[in-house]
Motif scaffolding. Sequence first.
Motif, PDB file in Angstrom:
ATOM      1  N   LEU A   1       0.824  -1.218   0.000  1.00  0.00           N
ATOM      2  CA  LEU A   1       0.000   0.000   0.000  1.00  0.00           C
ATOM      3  C   LEU A   1       0.858   1.269   0.000  1.00  0.00           C
ATOM      4  O   LEU A   1       0.653   2.191   0.777  1.00  0.00           O
ATOM      5  CB  LEU A   1      -0.985  -0.006   1.178  1.00  0.00           C
ATOM      6  CG  LEU A   1      -1.987  -1.166   1.160  1.00  0.00           C
ATOM      7  CD1 LEU A   1      -2.914  -1.085   2.369  1.00  0.00           C
ATOM      8  CD2 LEU A   1      -2.823  -1.150  -0.123  1.00  0.00           C
ATOM      9  N   ASN A   2       1.843   1.267  -0.861  1.00  0.00           N
ATOM     10  CA  ASN A   2       2.694   2.442  -1.023  1.00  0.00           C
ATOM     11  C   ASN A   2       2.111   3.368  -2.074  1.00  0.00           C
ATOM     12  O   ASN A   2       1.468   2.919  -3.020  1.00  0.00           O
ATOM     13  CB  ASN A   2       4.091   2.019  -1.479  1.00  0.00           C
ATOM     14  CG  ASN A   2       4.811   1.217  -0.424  1.00  0.00           C
ATOM     15  OD1 ASN A   2       4.842   1.594   0.741  1.00  0.00           O
ATOM     16  ND2 ASN A   2       5.357   0.090  -0.821  1.00  0.00           N
ATOM     17  N   GLN A   3       2.360   4.644  -1.893  1.00  0.00           N
ATOM     18  CA  GLN A   3       2.007   5.597  -2.939  1.00  0.00           C
ATOM     19  C   GLN A   3       2.990   5.402  -4.089  1.00  0.00           C
ATOM     20  O   GLN A   3       4.195   5.428  -3.881  1.00  0.00           O
ATOM     21  CB  GLN A   3       2.116   7.025  -2.406  1.00  0.00           C
ATOM     22  CG  GLN A   3       0.973   7.437  -1.493  1.00  0.00           C
ATOM     23  CD  GLN A   3      -0.331   7.567  -2.244  1.00  0.00           C
ATOM     24  OE1 GLN A   3      -0.346   8.011  -3.381  1.00  0.00           O
ATOM     25  NE2 GLN A   3      -1.441   7.170  -1.633  1.00  0.00           N
ATOM     26  N   VAL A   4       2.442   5.167  -5.275  1.00  0.00           N
ATOM     27  CA  VAL A   4       3.331   4.942  -6.401  1.00  0.00           C
ATOM     28  C   VAL A   4       3.341   6.185  -7.275  1.00  0.00           C
ATOM     29  O   VAL A   4       2.307   6.584  -7.792  1.00  0.00           O
ATOM     30  CB  VAL A   4       2.865   3.724  -7.222  1.00  0.00           C
ATOM     31  CG1 VAL A   4       3.865   3.448  -8.328  1.00  0.00           C
ATOM     32  CG2 VAL A   4       2.724   2.512  -6.320  1.00  0.00           C
ATOM     33  N   GLU A   5       4.501   6.807  -7.382  1.00  0.00           N
ATOM     34  CA  GLU A   5       4.583   8.023  -8.196  1.00  0.00           C
ATOM     35  C   GLU A   5       4.880   7.658  -9.643  1.00  0.00           C
ATOM     36  O   GLU A   5       4.078   7.900 -10.523  1.00  0.00           O
ATOM     37  CB  GLU A   5       5.666   8.943  -7.644  1.00  0.00           C
ATOM     38  CG  GLU A   5       5.455   9.282  -6.165  1.00  0.00           C
ATOM     39  CD  GLU A   5       5.214  10.755  -5.938  1.00  0.00           C
ATOM     40  OE1 GLU A   5       6.009  11.552  -6.453  1.00  0.00           O
ATOM     41  OE2 GLU A   5       4.229  11.094  -5.244  1.00  0.00           O
ATOM     42  N   ASP A   6       6.009   7.037  -9.891  1.00  0.00           N
ATOM     43  CA  ASP A   6       6.365   6.656 -11.251  1.00  0.00           C
ATOM     44  C   ASP A   6       6.543   5.147 -11.292  1.00  0.00           C
ATOM     45  O   ASP A   6       7.556   4.627 -10.841  1.00  0.00           O
ATOM     46  CB  ASP A   6       7.662   7.364 -11.663  1.00  0.00           C
ATOM     47  CG  ASP A   6       8.118   6.952 -13.053  1.00  0.00           C
ATOM     48  OD1 ASP A   6       7.433   6.116 -13.698  1.00  0.00           O
ATOM     49  OD2 ASP A   6       9.164   7.444 -13.502  1.00  0.00           O
ATOM     50  N   TRP A   7       5.529   4.469 -11.830  1.00  0.00           N
ATOM     51  CA  TRP A   7       5.547   3.007 -11.742  1.00  0.00           C
ATOM     52  C   TRP A   7       6.731   2.395 -12.471  1.00  0.00           C
ATOM     53  O   TRP A   7       7.274   1.375 -12.057  1.00  0.00           O
ATOM     54  CB  TRP A   7       4.223   2.404 -12.221  1.00  0.00           C
ATOM     55  CG  TRP A   7       3.992   2.465 -13.713  1.00  0.00           C
ATOM     56  CD1 TRP A   7       3.367   3.464 -14.388  1.00  0.00           C
ATOM     57  CD2 TRP A   7       4.370   1.486 -14.681  1.00  0.00           C
ATOM     58  NE1 TRP A   7       3.334   3.181 -15.717  1.00  0.00           N
ATOM     59  CE2 TRP A   7       3.933   1.966 -15.936  1.00  0.00           C
ATOM     60  CE3 TRP A   7       5.018   0.256 -14.622  1.00  0.00           C
ATOM     61  CZ2 TRP A   7       4.141   1.269 -17.120  1.00  0.00           C
ATOM     62  CZ3 TRP A   7       5.223  -0.453 -15.793  1.00  0.00           C
ATOM     63  CH2 TRP A   7       4.793   0.061 -17.031  1.00  0.00           C
ATOM     64  N   ARG A   8       7.179   3.036 -13.543  1.00  0.00           N
ATOM     65  CA  ARG A   8       8.305   2.445 -14.289  1.00  0.00           C
ATOM     66  C   ARG A   8       9.577   2.459 -13.424  1.00  0.00           C
ATOM     67  O   ARG A   8      10.453   1.633 -13.579  1.00  0.00           O
ATOM     68  CB  ARG A   8       8.544   3.217 -15.582  1.00  0.00           C
ATOM     69  CG  ARG A   8       7.407   3.014 -16.593  1.00  0.00           C
ATOM     70  CD  ARG A   8       7.899   3.185 -18.014  1.00  0.00           C
ATOM     71  NE  ARG A   8       6.785   3.356 -18.935  1.00  0.00           N
ATOM     72  CZ  ARG A   8       6.311   2.392 -19.733  1.00  0.00           C
ATOM     73  NH1 ARG A   8       6.859   1.205 -19.726  1.00  0.00           N
ATOM     74  NH2 ARG A   8       5.310   2.631 -20.541  1.00  0.00           N
ATOM     75  N   GLU A   9       9.629   3.408 -12.517  1.00  0.00           N
ATOM     76  CA  GLU A   9      10.797   3.553 -11.656  1.00  0.00           C
ATOM     77  C   GLU A   9      10.755   2.569 -10.482  1.00  0.00           C
ATOM     78  O   GLU A   9      11.761   1.986 -10.114  1.00  0.00           O
ATOM     79  CB  GLU A   9      10.812   5.004 -11.148  1.00  0.00           C
ATOM     80  CG  GLU A   9      12.106   5.483 -10.548  1.00  0.00           C
ATOM     81  CD  GLU A   9      13.269   5.418 -11.510  1.00  0.00           C
ATOM     82  OE1 GLU A   9      14.332   4.945 -11.084  1.00  0.00           O
ATOM     83  OE2 GLU A   9      13.107   5.815 -12.689  1.00  0.00           O
ATOM     84  N   THR A  10       9.549   2.396  -9.915  1.00  0.00           N
ATOM     85  CA  THR A  10       9.479   1.723  -8.606  1.00  0.00           C
ATOM     86  C   THR A  10       8.944   0.292  -8.606  1.00  0.00           C
ATOM     87  O   THR A  10       9.163  -0.450  -7.653  1.00  0.00           O
ATOM     88  CB  THR A  10       8.580   2.548  -7.650  1.00  0.00           C
ATOM     89  OG1 THR A  10       7.327   2.766  -8.298  1.00  0.00           O
ATOM     90  CG2 THR A  10       9.215   3.880  -7.303  1.00  0.00           C
ATOM     91  N   THR A  11       8.216  -0.086  -9.662  1.00  0.00           N
ATOM     92  CA  THR A  11       7.543  -1.388  -9.608  1.00  0.00           C
ATOM     93  C   THR A  11       8.515  -2.564  -9.605  1.00  0.00           C
ATOM     94  O   THR A  11       9.472  -2.590 -10.358  1.00  0.00           O
ATOM     95  CB  THR A  11       6.605  -1.538 -10.832  1.00  0.00           C
ATOM     96  OG1 THR A  11       5.728  -0.441 -10.856  1.00  0.00           O
ATOM     97  CG2 THR A  11       5.816  -2.837 -10.756  1.00  0.00           C
ATOM     98  N   HIS A  12       8.259  -3.524  -8.713  1.00  0.00           N
ATOM     99  CA  HIS A  12       9.002  -4.789  -8.751  1.00  0.00           C
ATOM    100  C   HIS A  12       8.065  -5.941  -8.427  1.00  0.00           C
ATOM    101  O   HIS A  12       6.857  -5.725  -8.228  1.00  0.00           O
ATOM    102  CB  HIS A  12      10.241  -4.730  -7.843  1.00  0.00           C
ATOM    103  CG  HIS A  12       9.947  -4.446  -6.398  1.00  0.00           C
ATOM    104  ND1 HIS A  12       9.397  -5.382  -5.555  1.00  0.00           N
ATOM    105  CD2 HIS A  12      10.141  -3.312  -5.658  1.00  0.00           C
ATOM    106  CE1 HIS A  12       9.274  -4.854  -4.345  1.00  0.00           C
ATOM    107  NE2 HIS A  12       9.711  -3.593  -4.394  1.00  0.00           N
ATOM    108  N   HIS A  13       8.607  -7.135  -8.337  1.00  0.00           N
ATOM    109  CA  HIS A  13       7.725  -8.302  -8.215  1.00  0.00           C
ATOM    110  C   HIS A  13       7.088  -8.421  -6.828  1.00  0.00           C
ATOM    111  O   HIS A  13       6.205  -9.247  -6.641  1.00  0.00           O
ATOM    112  CB  HIS A  13       8.465  -9.596  -8.604  1.00  0.00           C
ATOM    113  CG  HIS A  13       9.394 -10.124  -7.542  1.00  0.00           C
ATOM    114  ND1 HIS A  13       9.694 -11.461  -7.416  1.00  0.00           N
ATOM    115  CD2 HIS A  13      10.088  -9.486  -6.571  1.00  0.00           C
ATOM    116  CE1 HIS A  13      10.543 -11.629  -6.402  1.00  0.00           C
ATOM    117  NE2 HIS A  13      10.797 -10.451  -5.896  1.00  0.00           N
TER     118      HIS A  13
END
Length: 408
Positions: A247-259
């Motif tokens: 439940l994190n705020q995701v600003e730039d998904w390409r930067e932060t997303t992982h499995h």
Amino acid sequence: MKELYKIKDSLVLFDEQSSLTLWDPKEGWELKLEAHMIDFLKAFAIPATKEAAYRSIATSYNVNEQFFEDIVASFLSQKLIEPVSGAGKTNKPNLQIGMFRTPIISLKECLMGEGTNIAFLGMPYDLNVTYRPGARFAPSYLRKVSGSVFQYDSDTLKGAYDPVKGKQILQNIRMTDIGDISSVVFSRNGTQFDSLEETIYRLTKKNILPTTIGGDHSITLPCVKGAARTYHKIGIIQLDAHSDFGLNQVEDWRETTHHGNFMDLLIEDERVVDIVQIGIRQLVEGYLPHAKVKQYPGKSILLLLSEMEDRLNSEIPYYLTIDVDAMDPTVLSATGTPLPGGFTYEEMNEVLKTITKSARIIGLDMVELLPGDSEVDGVLASGLLINLLSNVMERLDEHCTSYSKSLT
Ligand SMILES: [Mn+2]
């Protein structure tokens, strides 16, 4: 020698709500054409000179040659057709074998053809793991070993007799493998994710069940997004040792997303209205409740199968994602982040059987399989898949009716 032309290789042509659409998956554009223009274009389905193409349409259309020449010129300037280089050369036969010995065809052939029920595809991507990589090898590994569990026969479509179920399964079900989302080098959360989303969107739109072989679990993100574009409102059923959200705020998904956090994005997605998580047992900082998420932790589902059956929403289609670490590592150890306390093979089958009985599954994936030297894990994963697919297809007629309803 007269120049030969043919329809550009990357173009896909398909019917869509009674109009014909041209789509270039490489360049990402779409074009609707009048029916007669499509016929003119089809004159170049196989390499043809302008004269030969004109002759082939002149029997059905009363147009003069100059008019046709102008149309061909416009096709050329719009890059719908292209000159054929090295005419007369044949392509090498494709000797690759797909999942369960299905033929490997292109996405274009799959979308232009009729009647495909299941399309396998590989996403050999593992740049989003927090621990051990290797899931990129799962698609080719499963293609190699899955034939020992089931061999698809495209001539007879006879399926197979299952002695455990006491009946013929997967009879008259058409399957194909459209290969891998490919790139010389994958970039993290890059354009290959966009290609996967687009592919899942196109397949689901054509009522084909996409069965994606990962890859690490983050590949589920583009898969669900693609399915959500077709259905507008969907649920997710996830079998996993980990909830994959924080439940994190995701600003730039390409930067932060992982499995381990991609579910944060799917929870936020308004088109995803229900999330059912089964098998969760990872120790986390604290309990994170969310209105959209129903968790059946550990093996609790085994006592609550009928409760889940009632709870699944019959009004919406579900996307099913199987992280193989839902299984116990003593059963399947070939995974990147194993945790004790998971399901046996029979328990997995039991849970999946209940899911397919009560939910309309419109797409699925299997992720986080890290092949080692042994073929046993691949056979196990293939066995689960074939059981699951036969269960999903048993409800195909029912599915089709609901599919067309939800496609409007
Ligand atoms: Mn996972």
